[in-house]
Each structure stands twice: as C-alpha cells, then as structure tokens.
Design a protein around this motif. Structure first.
Motif, PDB file in Angstrom:
ATOM      1  N   LEU A   1       0.839  -1.201   0.000  1.00 40.57           N
ATOM      2  CA  LEU A   1       0.000   0.000   0.000  1.00 40.57           C
ATOM      3  C   LEU A   1       0.873   1.249   0.000  1.00 40.57           C
ATOM      4  CD1 LEU A   1      -2.574  -1.059   2.758  1.00 40.57           C
ATOM      5  CD2 LEU A   1      -2.901  -1.218   0.276  1.00 40.57           C
ATOM      6  N   SER A   2       0.242   2.362  -0.396  1.00 36.92           N
ATOM      7  CA  SER A   2       0.886   3.676  -0.319  1.00 36.92           C
ATOM      8  C   SER A   2      -0.078   4.648   0.337  1.00 36.92           C
ATOM      9  CB  SER A   2       1.276   4.164  -1.720  1.00 36.92           C
ATOM     10  OG  SER A   2       0.108   4.410  -2.494  1.00 36.92           O
ATOM     11  N   SER A   3       0.383   5.862   0.585  1.00 34.53           N
ATOM     12  CA  SER A   3      -0.469   6.859   1.240  1.00 34.53           C
ATOM     13  C   SER A   3      -1.678   7.218   0.380  1.00 34.53           C
ATOM     14  CB  SER A   3       0.351   8.111   1.547  1.00 34.53           C
ATOM     15  OG  SER A   3       0.904   8.650   0.348  1.00 34.53           O
ATOM     16  N   GLU A   4      -1.582   7.021  -0.933  1.00 30.59           N
ATOM     17  CA  GLU A   4      -2.699   7.331  -1.827  1.00 30.59           C
ATOM     18  C   GLU A   4      -3.856   6.349  -1.667  1.00 30.59           C
ATOM     19  OE1 GLU A   4      -1.075   7.386  -5.696  1.00 30.59           O
ATOM     20  OE2 GLU A   4       0.164   9.175  -5.374  1.00 30.59           O
ATOM     21  N   ASP A   5      -3.570   5.173  -1.069  1.00 29.90           N
ATOM     22  CA  ASP A   5      -4.617   4.160  -0.911  1.00 29.90           C
ATOM     23  C   ASP A   5      -5.435   4.370   0.369  1.00 29.90           C
ATOM     24  OD1 ASP A   5      -3.810   2.801  -3.234  1.00 29.90           O
ATOM     25  OD2 ASP A   5      -2.212   1.755  -2.125  1.00 29.90           O
ATOM     26  N   ALA A   6      -5.184   5.431   1.105  1.00 25.00           N
ATOM     27  CA  ALA A   6      -5.905   5.672   2.351  1.00 25.00           C
ATOM     28  C   ALA A   6      -7.396   5.797   2.096  1.00 25.00           C
ATOM     29  CB  ALA A   6      -5.378   6.934   3.024  1.00 25.00           C
ATOM     30  N   GLY A   7      -8.194   5.135   2.943  1.00 19.22           N
ATOM     31  CA  GLY A   7      -9.644   5.187   2.847  1.00 19.22           C
ATOM     32  C   GLY A   7     -10.244   4.263   1.815  1.00 19.22           C
ATOM     33  N   LYS A   8      -9.452   3.593   1.009  1.00 21.67           N
ATOM     34  CA  LYS A   8      -9.987   2.691  -0.013  1.00 21.67           C
ATOM     35  C   LYS A   8     -10.442   1.370   0.621  1.00 21.67           C
ATOM     36  CE  LYS A   8      -7.250   4.454  -3.911  1.00 21.67           C
ATOM     37  NZ  LYS A   8      -6.295   4.116  -4.964  1.00 21.67           N
ATOM     38  N   ASN A   9     -11.215   0.609  -0.179  1.00 24.59           N
ATOM     39  CA  ASN A   9     -11.706  -0.702   0.257  1.00 24.59           C
ATOM     40  C   ASN A   9     -10.927  -1.819  -0.436  1.00 24.59           C
ATOM     41  OD1 ASN A   9     -13.837   0.040   2.062  1.00 24.59           O
ATOM     42  ND2 ASN A   9     -15.033   0.672   0.272  1.00 24.59           N
ATOM     43  N   ILE A  10     -10.680  -2.869   0.320  1.00 22.41           N
ATOM     44  CA  ILE A  10     -10.115  -4.099  -0.245  1.00 22.41           C
ATOM     45  C   ILE A  10     -11.243  -5.113  -0.352  1.00 22.41           C
ATOM     46  CG2 ILE A  10      -8.525  -6.013   0.163  1.00 22.41           C
ATOM     47  CD1 ILE A  10      -6.714  -4.085   1.655  1.00 22.41           C
ATOM     48  N   TYR A  11     -11.407  -5.682  -1.555  1.00 22.29           N
ATOM     49  CA  TYR A  11     -12.458  -6.670  -1.793  1.00 22.29           C
ATOM     50  C   TYR A  11     -11.801  -8.018  -2.107  1.00 22.29           C
ATOM     51  CZ  TYR A  11     -15.627  -2.697  -2.222  1.00 22.29           C
ATOM     52  OH  TYR A  11     -16.350  -1.555  -1.988  1.00 22.29           O
ATOM     53  N   LEU A  12     -12.347  -9.059  -1.507  1.00 25.79           N
ATOM     54  CA  LEU A  12     -11.898 -10.426  -1.763  1.00 25.79           C
ATOM     55  C   LEU A  12     -13.077 -11.230  -2.286  1.00 25.79           C
ATOM     56  CD1 LEU A  12      -9.922 -11.167   1.552  1.00 25.79           C
ATOM     57  CD2 LEU A  12      -9.007 -10.235  -0.576  1.00 25.79           C
ATOM     58  N   LYS A  13     -12.891 -11.833  -3.449  1.00 26.79           N
ATOM     59  CA  LYS A  13     -13.903 -12.752  -3.961  1.00 26.79           C
ATOM     60  C   LYS A  13     -13.353 -14.165  -3.822  1.00 26.79           C
ATOM     61  CE  LYS A  13     -16.801 -13.974  -7.902  1.00 26.79           C
ATOM     62  NZ  LYS A  13     -17.164 -13.715  -9.314  1.00 26.79           N
ATOM     63  N   MET A  14     -14.149 -15.054  -3.196  1.00 33.70           N
ATOM     64  CA  MET A  14     -13.681 -16.403  -2.873  1.00 33.70           C
ATOM     65  C   MET A  14     -14.663 -17.443  -3.406  1.00 33.70           C
ATOM     66  SD  MET A  14     -12.772 -15.395   1.067  1.00 33.70           S
ATOM     67  CE  MET A  14     -14.219 -14.334   1.096  1.00 33.70           C
ATOM     68  N   GLU A  15     -14.123 -18.443  -4.078  1.00 33.61           N
ATOM     69  CA  GLU A  15     -14.930 -19.560  -4.573  1.00 33.61           C
ATOM     70  C   GLU A  15     -14.273 -20.860  -4.134  1.00 33.61           C
ATOM     71  OE1 GLU A  15     -15.399 -19.381  -8.773  1.00 33.61           O
ATOM     72  OE2 GLU A  15     -16.862 -17.747  -8.724  1.00 33.61           O
ATOM     73  N   THR A  16     -15.092 -21.862  -3.899  1.00 33.94           N
ATOM     74  CA  THR A  16     -14.556 -23.156  -3.475  1.00 33.94           C
ATOM     75  C   THR A  16     -15.500 -24.270  -3.865  1.00 33.94           C
ATOM     76  OG1 THR A  16     -13.603 -24.364  -1.612  1.00 33.94           O
ATOM     77  CG2 THR A  16     -15.649 -23.184  -1.205  1.00 33.94           C
ATOM     78  N   SER A  17     -14.958 -25.475  -3.909  1.00 33.47           N
ATOM     79  CA  SER A  17     -15.764 -26.679  -4.084  1.00 33.47           C
ATOM     80  C   SER A  17     -15.698 -27.561  -2.841  1.00 33.47           C
ATOM     81  CB  SER A  17     -15.256 -27.469  -5.302  1.00 33.47           C
ATOM     82  OG  SER A  17     -13.889 -27.815  -5.135  1.00 33.47           O
ATOM     83  N   LYS A  18     -15.078 -27.034  -1.788  1.00 33.51           N
ATOM     84  CA  LYS A  18     -14.917 -27.781  -0.541  1.00 33.51           C
ATOM     85  C   LYS A  18     -15.884 -27.241   0.511  1.00 33.51           C
ATOM     86  CE  LYS A  18     -10.841 -29.342   0.408  1.00 33.51           C
ATOM     87  NZ  LYS A  18      -9.434 -29.483   0.822  1.00 33.51           N
ATOM     88  N   ASP A  19     -15.781 -27.766   1.715  1.00 37.83           N
ATOM     89  CA  ASP A  19     -16.749 -27.422   2.762  1.00 37.83           C
ATOM     90  C   ASP A  19     -16.410 -26.135   3.502  1.00 37.83           C
ATOM     91  OD1 ASP A  19     -18.274 -29.652   2.222  1.00 37.83           O
ATOM     92  OD2 ASP A  19     -17.148 -30.919   3.619  1.00 37.83           O
ATOM     93  N   ARG A  20     -15.198 -25.624   3.368  1.00 43.35           N
ATOM     94  CA  ARG A  20     -14.837 -24.436   4.119  1.00 43.35           C
ATOM     95  C   ARG A  20     -14.566 -23.267   3.169  1.00 43.35           C
ATOM     96  NH1 ARG A  20      -9.040 -26.574   6.559  1.00 43.35           N
ATOM     97  NH2 ARG A  20      -7.937 -26.803   4.579  1.00 43.35           N
ATOM     98  N   LEU A  21     -14.911 -22.080   3.654  1.00 38.60           N
ATOM     99  CA  LEU A  21     -14.818 -20.893   2.809  1.00 38.60           C
ATOM    100  C   LEU A  21     -14.787 -19.666   3.704  1.00 38.60           C
ATOM    101  CD1 LEU A  21     -14.983 -19.729  -0.138  1.00 38.60           C
ATOM    102  CD2 LEU A  21     -17.462 -19.594   0.218  1.00 38.60           C
ATOM    103  N   GLY A  22     -13.976 -18.671   3.358  1.00 36.79           N
ATOM    104  CA  GLY A  22     -13.980 -17.416   4.084  1.00 36.79           C
ATOM    105  C   GLY A  22     -12.627 -17.039   4.646  1.00 36.79           C
ATOM    106  N   VAL A  23     -12.613 -15.902   5.339  1.00 35.03           N
ATOM    107  CA  VAL A  23     -11.407 -15.385   5.984  1.00 35.03           C
ATOM    108  C   VAL A  23     -11.401 -15.868   7.437  1.00 35.03           C
ATOM    109  CG1 VAL A  23     -10.131 -13.312   6.641  1.00 35.03           C
ATOM    110  CG2 VAL A  23     -11.431 -13.355   4.496  1.00 35.03           C
ATOM    111  N   HIS A  24     -10.286 -16.460   7.857  1.00 35.51           N
ATOM    112  CA  HIS A  24     -10.211 -17.024   9.205  1.00 35.51           C
ATOM    113  C   HIS A  24      -8.976 -16.549   9.947  1.00 35.51           C
ATOM    114  CE1 HIS A  24     -13.553 -19.987   9.453  1.00 35.51           C
ATOM    115  NE2 HIS A  24     -13.531 -19.810   8.137  1.00 35.51           N
ATOM    116  N   SER A  25      -8.596 -15.302   9.738  1.00 32.13           N
ATOM    117  CA  SER A  25      -7.503 -14.707  10.495  1.00 32.13           C
ATOM    118  C   SER A  25      -7.690 -13.197  10.502  1.00 32.13           C
ATOM    119  CB  SER A  25      -6.144 -15.071   9.886  1.00 32.13           C
ATOM    120  OG  SER A  25      -6.008 -14.491   8.602  1.00 32.13           O
TER     121      SER A  25
END
Length: 658
Positions: free
Chosen positions: A158-182
């Motif tokens: 990141l840089s100072s120009e990225d202040a206030g921006k949003n980070i988007y994560l798109k996740m796909e799976t074929s298994k039983d678990r999905l998502g952010v876990h940390s």
C-alpha cells in the motif's frame, strides 16, 4: 552377530582394546548428542519464528463478509454495496461459518483514512479454491488452485494514496470451508514481508531436518546385518515420511511454488499412507511380543487401506478431481478415525510395556504419548471446528517422539558397545583357555609317554649310587648324597607330571571338609610356625563333597605352602568354608606379598612361577586335581596386601545326582 564379533575382534587385535572401545562409545554418543542438539535447535528456532509471525501489528478492527455470488463484477459490487447483505465481523475470535450449499463469498475491509507510505496488508488464512483480490475496482492478485488445496495467504503493498480505499476479496470453493479465518493485519511492508516469508519456515526447517536424518540412516543401512534391517529401515521410512509430511503440509510451499501443488499434495498423501503402517510395524519390532496379535492384524488392515487410498488418489488425479469428495472422505475423514484407533492401540500397548519396568519402553511410551496426545487434540479440534482448524500441535509431538527414539537408539548403541566389550573379554578368556588347554594336552601326552621310562633309570641310578656311597670316602659320600637328592628332586618332578597327566582318583569317597582341612592343618602348621606365621580355620562340621582324600590334601597343601612362602612379618593364613546354592566354597586367604594382577591369569601354566626357583608344576597339578573333582579355583590378589584363593566344589548331593 558371530561374524560381526569376529571382525570386531580382528580389529581389536591391533589396537588397545579399552581405548578403542572408549573411543567408539564416545563417537556414537557425540553423534547422537549432535543429532539431538540439531532437532532441539530446530525446536528453539521455530518458536522464535512463530514469535515473529505473532508479533503485535495493527489490525483492521472491523470488516464485512457476504455469502453468495452477489453482483457479477466488482464495479457492480461497489455501486450496490450499501444495499447488499453484508455481515460485520468485529470479534477477532469468532469468524462466521459458511452456510450450507454456498460456494462463493465476498469480503470487504476499509483501509484507514490516514496511511503512511510503504505500508501493507497481510491476511494469513483464507479458505478458497479460487481467490480474487481487488483494491477498489483494480484486480491486484488472482490465485486459482486446480487441486485439492484451499488455504491462501496474501500480502498487499500500500501507499499513502490508498488511504480510505476498500479491499475486496472474492472467494470460490468446491470444498466445505470458505472465508477469511484470520485477522487482517496492517504494518510496515518490510515487516509484513518478513512475517509472510518466515511464518511457515519452522515447518521447512523441521521437514528438511527429518529428511536429512532419514537419508543418513538409509545410507548407513547398507552396513547393517539382515536381522537389523527391518526395524532400522522402518524407522528410516518413518522419519523420511514425517519430513515430507511436515514440509508439504506448510502453506509456504503452495504460496511460493503454486505450480507444484499437485506434487506436494500427492507426496503428502503417499507419505501419510506409508507412515501409519510403518509406525505400527516399528512398534512390533521394538516390542516383539505374542500379545501384539491385535496390533499385527490392525497393521495388515492399515497396509491394505493405504494401498487402497493411494489407488484412489491416482484415480482422482487421472479423472481431474471428479471424485474429490469421495477421495476427501477416504483420505481425511475415514483415515482420521483410523489414526485415532491406531493411537489408542499404541498408547495402550506402550503403557502395558512401560508398566513392566523396561526403561526403553518408558522412554518410548513417554515420547509416543506426547505425540499421540498432540495428535488427538489436533484431530478433536479439527472435527469440532467443522474442519476449519489448521492442525499444528502434531508437529511438536512428532519432534518429541523422534527425540525419544534417538535416545533409545543411543542407549542401544551404548549397550551394544558394552556387549561387544564383554564379547571381546570372553573371547580373550576362551582364547587363553584354549592355549592353556593345548599346552596341558601337550604336557600330558609328553608326561604319560616319557615319565615311566625316565623314572626307571633314575631309580636304578639312585640304587647304584647308594651302594657306591657305602664304600666311598667321606668327601665322595657328600657328593653321592647331593647326587641322590637331585635324583629324588627329579623323581618328584616326574611324579608331578604323572599326577597331572592322570590324577589317581580311583578311590572316590565321601569327604568331610572339616576333617580333611583339620588333617591338613596338622601337617602344615609346623611349616607355618617355622616361617613365623600361623593358620586359623573356621569350617562347619557338616560340609561334604566327593573326591580322593590324598589328592585333595595334595592340592590344598600346594596352595597353603605357596601362602606360607609368601609370608612377611607376622604372616597369617585364614581358611573358612560354607555352602551356598548347592556348592561348597573354601577360601584360603593370606597377608603375604601378593601377586601382580597381570600374573594372576598365568597361574597354573607350566613353568610359570612367582618364586625364584619355582617350576610352576605344583599349581599346575593343583589346578588339574580340582578340575578332575568337578571344582573350580579363582585367585584374587593385591600386591603387598595378600592373596585369596576361592575353591568351589559341588556338594555331595549335587555331585551324586550328576
């Protein structure tokens, strides 16, 4: 084992035995200390690495997740973000579980309004097969695992120009678990890069350490005997597979070598399938016991299931993961229960063996119990957390278990060296006995063939000298007397030779040790008094053996005379006897000059004597008489302190039964 001992003895012939054995024992102990220190060092390094990865960094306190496909593109997602069904995540300990029948999710996190230069965002654990990372509407990273793996780790500069921006994560799976876990961490980019690089370095270090040890052990197996190969090879395979499992289990390998992920997963599954039956087989070899029937049957089942699991893996790979769910059931769910059963069996058996007091069993049980406990905690935690928990305790359990095996192996090497030392001493003793036996056989044959022929001319010569001496002058009579004395001395030596060649034990009777030694005391006491000493007896009156009275007296008189001749001032001989374990023990101890330890082993050999004019034939005959009477004799002596002779005979009942 015999061949090994022979080779070892041939080597020791040319070197100093105690020094060589000490050097070998120290070499093996230093080797195992070095390996042990290496593994322990890995254990100390790993917490430091984990400490770096767990260092307190700033976190985004709140972020959002949305289950389902949502808008088709990130632009549409941004435009309609306020109207979408976002779930806020503000509790760092509890992450939302994936609803059933959901295979896609979006995550959103807003950066702070003030952001320094050279900053970054680090997310340690994201479950997804296919991951897109956006900074606002700009795609900055995309990772797609085309194999059975779904753990991602991302680092975004990141840089100072990225202040206030949003980070988007798109996740796909074929298994039983999905998502952010940390947590979503923020810090200086260089610091986060350090965490990103070393967070799994402990796994790589441990894995490579085990691979190195296994390689050395497999090379050393070339020099082992066939009987030792089974347990050695099984242990080597265990360590090898453990190294592969630890190394390929790490997300570091998939994050940095994504294209080889299929190979890593295949190696992991194959190693696990081989390790489990190898562990059971090694356990059987360490504790060979008839009560391990259940363990053997379970190990055979494991081998069959391992082959079946590997075949299923090959079919799944060949069909481009068409049977991924079935294979997951076989290689994870069912195998997990099999591991639990195996751990329960091994813990139960090891506890039984440890209870019997075997030190190696106690060490093995302690190390294995640690590994089993860590494994059980990991598995229970894994299944209770809907298979989202990343197991890690088992690695340190395995380290403890391997250290216990190294300790056992070190103990066995030390014990083996002691055994070799005992073998060498026994071989040296038997070699001395063989040489002595050959000498005795030669002297016996010589005595039997020559003694009678020599004695007759001596007796004739003695008789003629006596006749001539009657008419000789006084001076010639003196010479004749000296000649007759020397002929008598020669005759006594020949008598000793005949006694040695064939002791006359034709009249074997019951002998009372008390009466025999009392008679010997009466014969020998004047000689002891003449030399300024005395003899004391402490003999029970009910000790009986079988033998020949005259020969027994001859043997004891020879021994006691040697003690008297070794007298110094106020010499004293103590004689005592007792019965123990169907044996009669007779001790004759003096306080004379003593014998040097190096000379004790030569006592009884022909022509060896500690006396200036001795021939050694007296003790040689004594040894022979005691041997013929089924007894044994041992000398213990210290220079200038005295000598103790221990003679042992079978008691009358024992001897009669033989």
């Amino acid at each position: 084992m015999t061949n090994l001992v022979e080779i070892y003895m041939d080597l020791l012939i040319t070197v100093n035995l105690p020094g060589k054995v000490f050097f070998l024992k120290m070499k093996y102990r230093l080797l195992f200390v070095a390996v042990l220190a290496f593994l322990i060092g890995c254990g100390f390094i790993a917490p430091r690495i984990d400490a770096v990865s767990q260092d307190e960094s700033k976190t985004i306190p709140e972020w959002s997740i949305m289950w389902g496909d949502g808008p088709g593109t990130v632009e549409e997602l941004i435009k309609g973000s306020s109207s979408l069904n976002w779930l806020n995540v503000s509790d760092r300990k509890f992450f939302p579980e994936k609803p059933k029948n959901i295979s896609t999710a979006w995550a959103k996190a807003q950066l702070p309004t003030i952001l320094p230069d050279h900053y970054g965002v680090f997310i340690n654990e994201i479950f997804a097969k296919h991951l897109w990372v956006y900074l606002e509407d700009q795609l900055i990273q995309e990772v797609n695992y085309n194999y059975a793996y779904d753990v991602h780790r991302i680092l975004i500069p990141l840089s100072s120009e990225d202040a206030g921006k949003n980070i988007y994560l798109k996740m796909e799976t074929s298994k039983d678990r999905l998502g952010v876990h940390s947590d979503i961490k923020m810090d200086q980019y260089t610091k986060l890069m350090q965490i990103f690089v070393v967070s799994d370095l402990a796994n790589i270090i441990l894995g490579c350490a085990f691979l190195f040890i296994a390689g050395i052990m497999l090379i050393c197996s070339i020099f082992l005997k066939k009987i030792q190969l089974a347990s050695w090879i099984s242990l080597s395979i265990m360590i090898l597979t453990i190294g592969i499992i630890i190394a390929t289990f790490s997300p570091f390998m998939f994050t940095n070598f994504e294209r080889y992920g299929v190979i890593f997963i295949a190696l992991f599954d194959i190693s696990l399938a081989i390790f489990l039956p190898a562990l059971s087989f090694f356990f059987e070899k360490v504790f060979e016991n008839d009560k391990l029937t259940l363990m053997r049957r379970f190990r055979k089942f494991q081998m069959i299931y391992s082959v079946f699991s590997i075949l299923c893996m090959i079919i799944n790979l060949a069909s481009d993961y068409r049977f991924a769910k079935v294979y997951f059931l076989i290689s994870v769910t069912v195998l997990g229960y099999i591991i639990l059963i195996q751990l329960v069996l091994l813990i139960g058996y090891s506890a039984i063996f440890a209870k019997r007091g075997n030190k190696d069993a106690i060490i093995f049980s302690s190390g294995f119990a640690l590994m089993a406990l860590m494994g059980i905690i990991d598995l229970v935690w894994y299944y209770s957390s809907s298979q989202t928990y990343q197991v890690f305790l088992w690695k340190w359990g395995i380290v403890g278990f391997i250290i216990s095996l190294i300790v056992i192996l070190g103990r066995r090497f030390a014990a083996y060296q002691d055994l070799m030392l005992n073998y060498s001493k026994e071989l040296e003793f038997y070699n001395q006995q063989l040489q002595l036996s050959e000498k005795m056989e030669m002297i016996s044959s010589l005595a039997a063939s020559v003694a009678h022929e020599v004695r007759n001319p001596l007796q004739v010569t003695r008789g003629f000298l006596q006749l001539v001496a009657k008419s000789a002058t006084d001076k010639n009579k003196e010479y004749m007397g000296i000649a007759i004395e020397e002929l008598d001395r020669a005759s006594n030596i020949i008598t000793d030779f005949l006694t040695f060649a064939k002791p006359q034990l034709d009249e074997i009777t019951e002998l009372n040790i008390y009466k025999e030694l009392k008679q010997i005391e009466g014969i020998i006491l004047p000689l002891a008094t003449l030399h300024g000493g005395g003899v004391s007896l402490n003999i029970p009156q009910e000790l009986y053996i079988q033998g020949n009275s005259s020969k027994l007296k001859q043997a004891f008189i020879n021994i006691i005379k040697n003690s008297i001749e070794a007298f110094r001032d106020e010499g004293q001989i103590h004689i005592w006897a007792y019965e123990e374990s169907d044996q009669v023990f007779i001790h004759i101890k003096d306080n004379g000059e003593g014998i040097e330890p190096s000379k004790i082993a030569k006592l009884g050999e022909p022509y060896f004597s500690t006396k200036t004019k001795g021939t050694g034939l007296g003790l040689m005959v004594t040894f022979r008489i005691i041997e013929v009477m089924k007894g044994s004799i041992v000398f213990k002596s210290q220079k200038n302190i005295g000598t103790e002779v221990i003679i042992r005979f079978p008691t009358l009942n024992t001897h009669a039964s033989k």
